[in-house]
Design a protein around this motif. Structure first.
Motif, PDB file in Angstrom:
ATOM      1  N   LYS A   4       0.720  -1.154  -0.114  1.00 28.18           N
ATOM      2  CA  LYS A   4       0.089   0.012  -0.115  1.00 28.18           C
ATOM      3  C   LYS A   4       0.888   1.021  -0.013  1.00 28.18           C
ATOM      4  CE  LYS A   4      -4.022  -2.250   0.255  1.00 28.18           C
ATOM      5  NZ  LYS A   4      -4.846  -2.346  -0.819  1.00 28.18           N
ATOM      6  N   ILE A   5       0.292   2.099  -0.388  1.00 31.07           N
ATOM      7  CA  ILE A   5       0.847   3.791  -0.582  1.00 31.07           C
ATOM      8  C   ILE A   5       0.579   4.450   0.702  1.00 31.07           C
ATOM      9  CG2 ILE A   5       1.086   5.822  -1.655  1.00 31.07           C
ATOM     10  CD1 ILE A   5       0.800   4.333  -4.373  1.00 31.07           C
ATOM     11  N   GLN A   6       1.646   4.892   1.238  1.00 32.66           N
ATOM     12  CA  GLN A   6       1.395   5.790   2.381  1.00 32.66           C
ATOM     13  C   GLN A   6       1.524   7.418   1.906  1.00 32.66           C
ATOM     14  OE1 GLN A   6       1.120   5.840   5.919  1.00 32.66           O
ATOM     15  NE2 GLN A   6       0.668   3.680   6.127  1.00 32.66           N
ATOM     16  N   VAL A   7       0.399   8.016   1.904  1.00 36.89           N
ATOM     17  CA  VAL A   7       0.433   9.141   1.131  1.00 36.89           C
ATOM     18  C   VAL A   7       1.028  10.252   2.175  1.00 36.89           C
ATOM     19  CG1 VAL A   7      -1.045  10.934   0.044  1.00 36.89           C
ATOM     20  CG2 VAL A   7      -1.558   8.660  -0.342  1.00 36.89           C
ATOM     21  N   PRO A   8       2.298  10.874   1.770  1.00 33.85           N
ATOM     22  CA  PRO A   8       2.506  11.741   2.903  1.00 33.85           C
ATOM     23  C   PRO A   8       1.872  12.883   2.875  1.00 33.85           C
ATOM     24  CG  PRO A   8       3.967  11.865   0.575  1.00 33.85           C
ATOM     25  CD  PRO A   8       2.757  10.803   0.631  1.00 33.85           C
ATOM     26  N   VAL A   9       1.797  13.704   4.247  1.00 31.16           N
ATOM     27  CA  VAL A   9       1.231  14.711   4.404  1.00 31.16           C
ATOM     28  C   VAL A   9       1.924  15.798   5.081  1.00 31.16           C
ATOM     29  CG1 VAL A   9      -0.909  15.711   6.016  1.00 31.16           C
ATOM     30  CG2 VAL A   9      -0.926  13.440   5.155  1.00 31.16           C
ATOM     31  N   ILE A  46       1.173   7.082  -9.542  1.00 29.65           N
ATOM     32  CA  ILE A  46       2.368   7.479 -10.652  1.00 29.65           C
ATOM     33  C   ILE A  46       3.430   8.371  -9.897  1.00 29.65           C
ATOM     34  CG2 ILE A  46       2.768   9.110 -12.719  1.00 29.65           C
ATOM     35  CD1 ILE A  46      -0.200   8.643 -13.291  1.00 29.65           C
ATOM     36  N   LEU A  47       3.095   9.264  -8.952  1.00 28.23           N
ATOM     37  CA  LEU A  47       3.936  10.080  -8.065  1.00 28.23           C
ATOM     38  C   LEU A  47       4.735   9.103  -7.418  1.00 28.23           C
ATOM     39  CD1 LEU A  47       1.681  13.086  -6.804  1.00 28.23           C
ATOM     40  CD2 LEU A  47       3.400  13.241  -8.661  1.00 28.23           C
ATOM     41  N   ASP A  48       4.206   8.080  -6.766  1.00 28.97           N
ATOM     42  CA  ASP A  48       4.687   6.990  -5.884  1.00 28.97           C
ATOM     43  C   ASP A  48       5.806   6.326  -6.869  1.00 28.97           C
ATOM     44  OD1 ASP A  48       4.982   5.313  -3.332  1.00 28.97           O
ATOM     45  OD2 ASP A  48       4.301   4.022  -4.910  1.00 28.97           O
ATOM     46  N   ALA A  49       5.313   5.950  -7.808  1.00 29.60           N
ATOM     47  CA  ALA A  49       6.220   4.722  -8.732  1.00 29.60           C
ATOM     48  C   ALA A  49       7.566   5.777  -9.273  1.00 29.60           C
ATOM     49  CB  ALA A  49       5.466   4.353  -9.843  1.00 29.60           C
ATOM     50  N   VAL A  50       7.291   7.071  -9.622  1.00 33.13           N
ATOM     51  CA  VAL A  50       8.453   7.725  -9.931  1.00 33.13           C
ATOM     52  C   VAL A  50       9.206   8.217  -8.973  1.00 33.13           C
ATOM     53  CG1 VAL A  50       8.712   9.672 -11.557  1.00 33.13           C
ATOM     54  CG2 VAL A  50       7.025   8.273 -12.130  1.00 33.13           C
ATOM     55  N   ALA A  55       3.943  16.004  -0.871  1.00 31.79           N
ATOM     56  CA  ALA A  55       2.985  15.798  -0.050  1.00 31.79           C
ATOM     57  C   ALA A  55       1.802  16.303  -0.346  1.00 31.79           C
ATOM     58  CB  ALA A  55       3.774  16.560   1.186  1.00 31.79           C
ATOM     59  N   VAL A  56       0.634  15.974   0.431  1.00 38.36           N
ATOM     60  CA  VAL A  56      -0.730  16.710   0.346  1.00 38.36           C
ATOM     61  C   VAL A  56      -0.864  17.405   1.725  1.00 38.36           C
ATOM     62  CG1 VAL A  56      -1.494  15.071  -1.276  1.00 38.36           C
ATOM     63  CG2 VAL A  56      -1.913  14.710   1.126  1.00 38.36           C
ATOM     64  N   LEU A  57      -1.835  18.265   1.721  1.00 38.43           N
ATOM     65  CA  LEU A  57      -2.241  19.197   2.753  1.00 38.43           C
ATOM     66  C   LEU A  57      -3.262  18.094   3.647  1.00 38.43           C
ATOM     67  CD1 LEU A  57      -2.899  22.944   1.829  1.00 38.43           C
ATOM     68  CD2 LEU A  57      -1.141  21.729   3.109  1.00 38.43           C
TER      69      LEU A  57
ATOM     70  N   PHE B 458      -9.234  13.253   3.548  1.00 40.37           N
ATOM     71  CA  PHE B 458      -8.339  12.420   3.238  1.00 40.37           C
ATOM     72  C   PHE B 458      -8.589  11.023   3.151  1.00 40.37           C
ATOM     73  CE2 PHE B 458      -3.738  11.487   4.699  1.00 40.37           C
ATOM     74  CZ  PHE B 458      -3.172  11.861   3.432  1.00 40.37           C
ATOM     75  N   ASN B 459      -9.816  10.704   3.341  1.00 41.89           N
ATOM     76  CA  ASN B 459     -10.183   9.182   3.146  1.00 41.89           C
ATOM     77  C   ASN B 459      -9.838   8.640   1.903  1.00 41.89           C
ATOM     78  OD1 ASN B 459     -11.477   9.799   5.654  1.00 41.89           O
ATOM     79  ND2 ASN B 459     -13.450   9.430   4.966  1.00 41.89           N
ATOM     80  N   TRP B 460      -9.556   9.234   0.759  1.00 41.87           N
ATOM     81  CA  TRP B 460      -9.146   8.662  -0.480  1.00 41.87           C
ATOM     82  C   TRP B 460      -7.884   8.033  -0.351  1.00 41.87           C
ATOM     83  CZ3 TRP B 460      -4.671  10.310  -2.647  1.00 41.87           C
ATOM     84  CH2 TRP B 460      -4.322  11.483  -2.078  1.00 41.87           C
ATOM     85  N   ALA B 461      -7.183   8.277   0.734  1.00 44.97           N
ATOM     86  CA  ALA B 461      -5.841   8.048   0.639  1.00 44.97           C
ATOM     87  C   ALA B 461      -5.570   6.694   1.377  1.00 44.97           C
ATOM     88  CB  ALA B 461      -5.027   9.129   1.315  1.00 44.97           C
ATOM     89  N   MET B 462      -6.610   5.879   1.939  1.00 41.47           N
ATOM     90  CA  MET B 462      -6.589   5.064   2.828  1.00 41.47           C
ATOM     91  C   MET B 462      -6.103   3.696   2.238  1.00 41.47           C
ATOM     92  SD  MET B 462      -6.762   6.498   5.649  1.00 41.47           S
ATOM     93  CE  MET B 462      -6.564   8.185   5.100  1.00 41.47           C
ATOM     94  N   ASP B 463      -6.371   3.402   0.828  1.00 41.47           N
ATOM     95  CA  ASP B 463      -6.347   2.175   0.301  1.00 41.47           C
ATOM     96  C   ASP B 463      -5.739   2.115  -1.032  1.00 41.47           C
ATOM     97  OD1 ASP B 463      -6.115  -0.756   0.346  1.00 41.47           O
ATOM     98  OD2 ASP B 463      -8.374  -0.703  -0.393  1.00 41.47           O
ATOM     99  N   ILE B 464      -4.592   2.425  -1.209  1.00 41.38           N
ATOM    100  CA  ILE B 464      -4.105   2.595  -2.692  1.00 41.38           C
ATOM    101  C   ILE B 464      -2.705   1.536  -2.659  1.00 41.38           C
ATOM    102  CG2 ILE B 464      -3.201   4.415  -4.527  1.00 41.38           C
ATOM    103  CD1 ILE B 464      -4.132   6.677  -2.548  1.00 41.38           C
ATOM    104  N   ASP B 465      -3.045   0.916  -3.836  1.00 44.27           N
ATOM    105  CA  ASP B 465      -2.109  -0.095  -4.162  1.00 44.27           C
ATOM    106  C   ASP B 465      -0.780   0.557  -5.018  1.00 44.27           C
ATOM    107  OD1 ASP B 465      -3.492  -2.200  -3.108  1.00 44.27           O
ATOM    108  OD2 ASP B 465      -4.428  -2.576  -4.999  1.00 44.27           O
ATOM    109  N   LYS B 466       0.607   0.174  -4.456  1.00 42.08           N
ATOM    110  CA  LYS B 466       1.774   0.459  -5.466  1.00 42.08           C
ATOM    111  C   LYS B 466       1.271   0.055  -6.770  1.00 42.08           C
ATOM    112  CE  LYS B 466       5.136   1.372  -2.095  1.00 42.08           C
ATOM    113  NZ  LYS B 466       5.687   2.535  -2.785  1.00 42.08           N
ATOM    114  N   ILE B 467       2.020   0.602  -7.724  1.00 37.84           N
ATOM    115  CA  ILE B 467       1.820   0.154  -9.046  1.00 37.84           C
ATOM    116  C   ILE B 467       3.074  -1.001  -9.183  1.00 37.84           C
ATOM    117  CG2 ILE B 467       2.274   0.400 -11.550  1.00 37.84           C
ATOM    118  CD1 ILE B 467       1.230   3.208 -11.274  1.00 37.84           C
ATOM    119  N   GLU B 468       2.604  -2.139  -9.611  1.00 36.67           N
ATOM    120  CA  GLU B 468       3.651  -3.149  -9.643  1.00 36.67           C
ATOM    121  C   GLU B 468       4.035  -3.651 -11.261  1.00 36.67           C
ATOM    122  OE1 GLU B 468       3.196  -6.176  -6.822  1.00 36.67           O
ATOM    123  OE2 GLU B 468       2.564  -4.788  -5.344  1.00 36.67           O
TER     124      GLU B 468
END
Lengths: 264, 475
Positions: A4-9, A46-50, A55-57, B458-468
């Motif tokens: 899973k991606i941890q979206v940076p705040v 995409i941001l994560d892969a590259v 970060a987001v607010l 910010f709920n949209w950010a809870m469950d995003i898979d990395k592109i593999e």
């Protein structure tokens, strides 16, 4: 199970003494609209892969004030703008990326007069740069191979800010068949949602604007309509439903198209 | 000698009347609020050169642009001959430029003659397009003659036809002058013209002269030659003075109007200072809003005095071509909004204020300055916003897509006028559709136009898979 991606705040980053290069401005549609959340997620992938330093607010973000301003409520617009500028200046934000042309236009063009000066980049330009610089590589085949795609110009990207080529360049990187609608670029027809129309019924008339636009789409015989704006996305999707073409025409954002087709 | 004096009198009268009319237009434009457009002179000259002089935006539609270019180029070139006519008129000379410029005069006359012929052709096609083919963009509520009251220009088609017929008559007069002049000299009756040899080459007129179109009587020929000469110049003087009450005024106004174009990105709307002061006070209860005595008198625009002088100049520049309305998403789907009507209404309201001598009072509202003028009190009751001119329904239909400003060949900014008026509706009258009221509340309470709690942002950010990459390939 995939990772899973941890979206940076921004607040966490700054608290940890880091200063991300980009602020990703998500926008209200990107945050709350269930369809456009998927675009936000694709863009974050995409941001994560590259490996972009961003970060987001998060909960600190609020409406830019665009719909308030366009409806005529300048007072409310400035209230929103000043709050947002305070937060962004506090975090010493320099560069902002956003997937919403309305947020883009407002922050880029209207925040400077109120003390908010940033380099603002729309995600279409950002994606084009990633592709041009080779950081994002599109796979040769993929699900878009040979598909007919047409791009719908967002007024707030196109006429409002002269961004016509970046979204098209992104699509050109696919192995797809691009078709233009008869009304495109400077002559592009509005989806009907700008100027805060998104948030009210249209005035009495003969037809809804997005239905009128659907005729242009159908004429191209495209299987995919590419959009680069959350409001256009909603209006075009409604148009497809109205035309009962949901099984034949898909409305996708540029970020979704790139995320689906890039080699990570 | 008598004709020289007569010519001077006619010229002075035409110039004087035109100056008087220009002054009135200037006064009307000055009813608008101040706006600084003195920045970036280089960019402004460039915009004027491209859009006004170079007709850049006309060429988005080739056929009318091509025909228009013929008339426009002729206007520029034939003006050289008008210069000659004026000099001849004052000094009693005949074809004075021909006496000095030799072969150049031949070139000028050849070009003039072909252009004049093309102008007639173009004007005929224009009239066919407007009156017989009835091109759709010449249609609309603001174009209907029955619509107006006495204070409004409700003669768009008549205006256009007057202009087109006048242009044809002007060209015909020019040809009559040339044909008769050639015939006179061919008869050896050049003495009537004070010169023996006719300078210039006349490819079109010489055809008619060879046919002896106007007979062989030298005195008749001389009379026709004079009628052609006087007809052309008096026609031009009349035309000049018709301009300020016509859509044809664009041939002058297009230049200043494009020079003073909005150079900011089309999507950018200004942030008025008076509102900013109020907002600062809202954030800080101790803050005293700074009031600018020359600043706007209210939020947004209720009448022409609340718009900037540039919006008013826009209105005098409008050619009523309808390119804006024909691309307006609201108009083309049957809504009442027509950007052309908005601009024409601004102009008509200025004309009304001028006709009834209305002047702004301390609140910037137009009031009668001379109570003896009948109808002034009633005219003062009207405002730009309201049933007489622009209604809420029109304003609310705008998507601010800028198709109109993009299409306008003379860089009129309709969206700014519409937004200013919406500002008045919402901030002064709190008049808005119910849904916009809800949207406003949502933004105020949740920081989003939808009724979504800020905590969920910010709920949209809870469950995003990395592109593999592996997954990608296997897909």
């Amino acid at each position: 199970m995939s990772e899973k991606i941890q979206v940076p705040v921004m607040a966490d980053k700054v608290a940890a003494g880091q200063n991300p290069e980009y602020l990703f401005w998500v926008g209200c549609a990107g945050s709350f609209d269930s369809r456009y959340q998927r675009v936000t997620q694709a863009f974050v992938q995409i941001l994560d892969a590259v490996g972009i330093d961003y970060a987001v607010l998060g909960p600190e973000e609020t409406c830019t004030g665009d719909p308030a301003k366009r409806s005529g409520n300048e007072f409310l617009f400035q209230m929103q703008a000043i709050q947002n500028i305070e937060v962004m200046n506090m975090y010493e934000v320099k560069k902002i990326i956003t997937a919403c042309p309305h947020c883009f236009n407002t922050i880029k063009n209207e925040y400077p007069a109120l003390g908010g000066n940033y380099e603002v980049i729309h995600h279409s330009s950002f994606l084009q740069e990633l592709i041009d610089s080779g950081k994002v590589k599109m796979s040769g085949g993929g699900e878009f191979k040979g598909k007919k795609i047409t791009y719908h110009d967002s007024c707030y990207l196109g006429r409002a800010n002269n961004i016509y080529e970046a979204p098209r360049k992104v699509l050109e990187a696919l192995d797809a068949d691009l078709a233009e609608m008869k009304r495109c670029r400077t002559k592009g027809l509005c989806c009907g949602a700008g100027g805060a129309q998104m948030f009210k019924e249209a005035e009495k008339g003969k037809k809804e604007v997005n239905i009128e636009r659907m005729d242009d789409v159908l004429e191209t015989k495209a299987q995919i309509v590419a959009a680069a704006c959350p409001f256009c996305m909603t209006m075009l999707s409604d148009g497809v439903k109205h035309a009962e073409k949901e099984t034949e025409i898909e409305v996708l954002d540029l970020a979704e198209i790139v995320a689906k087709n890039m080699d990570a | 000698m008598i004709s020289q004096i007569l010519f001077l009198l006619v010229t002075a009268a035409a110039a004087g009347l035109f100056a008087f009319q220009l002054r009135k237009v200037r006064q009307n434009i000055q009813l608008g609020r101040p706006l600084d457009r003195s920045d970036q002179p280089g960019e402004r000259w460039k915009t004027m050169a491209l859009v006004a002089f170079g007709q850049q935006k006309m060429f988005k539609r080739f056929t009318p642009a091509f025909l228009h270019a013929i008339v426009y180029v002729s206007f520029l070139v034939i003006n050289i001959e008008v210069l000659e006519i004026v000099i001849d008129g004052i000094f009693g000379s005949h074809r004075i430029l021909g006496q000095f410029s030799g072969p150049l005069y031949d070139v000028l006359m050849v070009v003039n003659e072909w252009l004049a012929l093309l102008v007639i052709v173009a004007c005929v096609i224009f009239m066919i397009r407007r009156n017989i083919l009835k091109v759709k963009r010449f249609d609309g509520v603001e174009m209907e003659e029955s619509k107006g009251t006495i204070t409004r220009r409700n003669y768009s088609h008549l205006d256009a036809n007057i202009i087109l017929v006048t242009e044809i008559v002007l060209m015909a007069a020019l040809f009559a002058f040339n044909v008769a002049d050639i015939q006179l000299h061919a008869l050896g009756a050049g003495a009537l013209q004070s010169i023996d040899n006719l300078p210039g080459t006349f490819p079109v007129s010489s055809i008619f002269a060879d046919m002896q179109l106007f007979g062989t009587n030298p005195h008749t020929l001389h009379l026709i030659e004079r009628i052609g000469w006087w007809g052309h110049i008096v026609g031009i003087f009349l035309f000049l003075n018709y301009l300020p009450i016509s859509k044809h005024f664009h041939i002058i106004m297009a230049f200043p109007n494009t020079y003073f174009s909005k150079l900011e990105p089309k999507g950018e709307l200004d942030s008025p200072k008076n509102i900013h002061e109020e907002v600062k006070a809202a954030f800080d209860f101790n803050y005293q809003p700074v009031e600018d005595p020359n600043g706007p008198k209210r939020f947004g625009a209720k009448d022409i005095t609340d718009l900037t002088w540039k919006s008013l100049m826009d209105a005098y520049t409008c050619t009523e071509c309808g390119r804006c309305t024909s691309v307006c998403p609201a108009n083309t789907t049957g809504k009442k909004l027509s950007p052309r009507k908005i601009v024409m209404d601004v102009r008509d309201r200025m004309e009304e204020a001028s006709k009834y001598k209305l002047v702004p009072n301390e609140e910037g509202l137009l009031v009668p300055s001379d109570d003896s003028i009948e109808g002034a009190a009633e005219a003062a009751q009207h405002t730009l916003l309201g049933e007489h001119y622009i209604t809420n329904e029109e304003l609310l239909a705008c998507t601010t897509c800028n198709a109109c400003t993009e299409a306008c060949p003379v860089n009129i900014d309709q969206v700014t006028i519409i937004t200013e008026m919406r500002r008045y509706l919402i901030m002064e009258e709190s008049s808005m559709p119910e849904e916009w009221g809800i949207m406003t509340q949502n933004i105020e309470n949740n920081g989003a136009p939808w009724a979504m709690p800020a905590a969920d942002r910010f709920n949209w950010a809870m469950d995003i898979d990395k592109i593999e990459s592996n997954e990608k390939v296997s897909e």
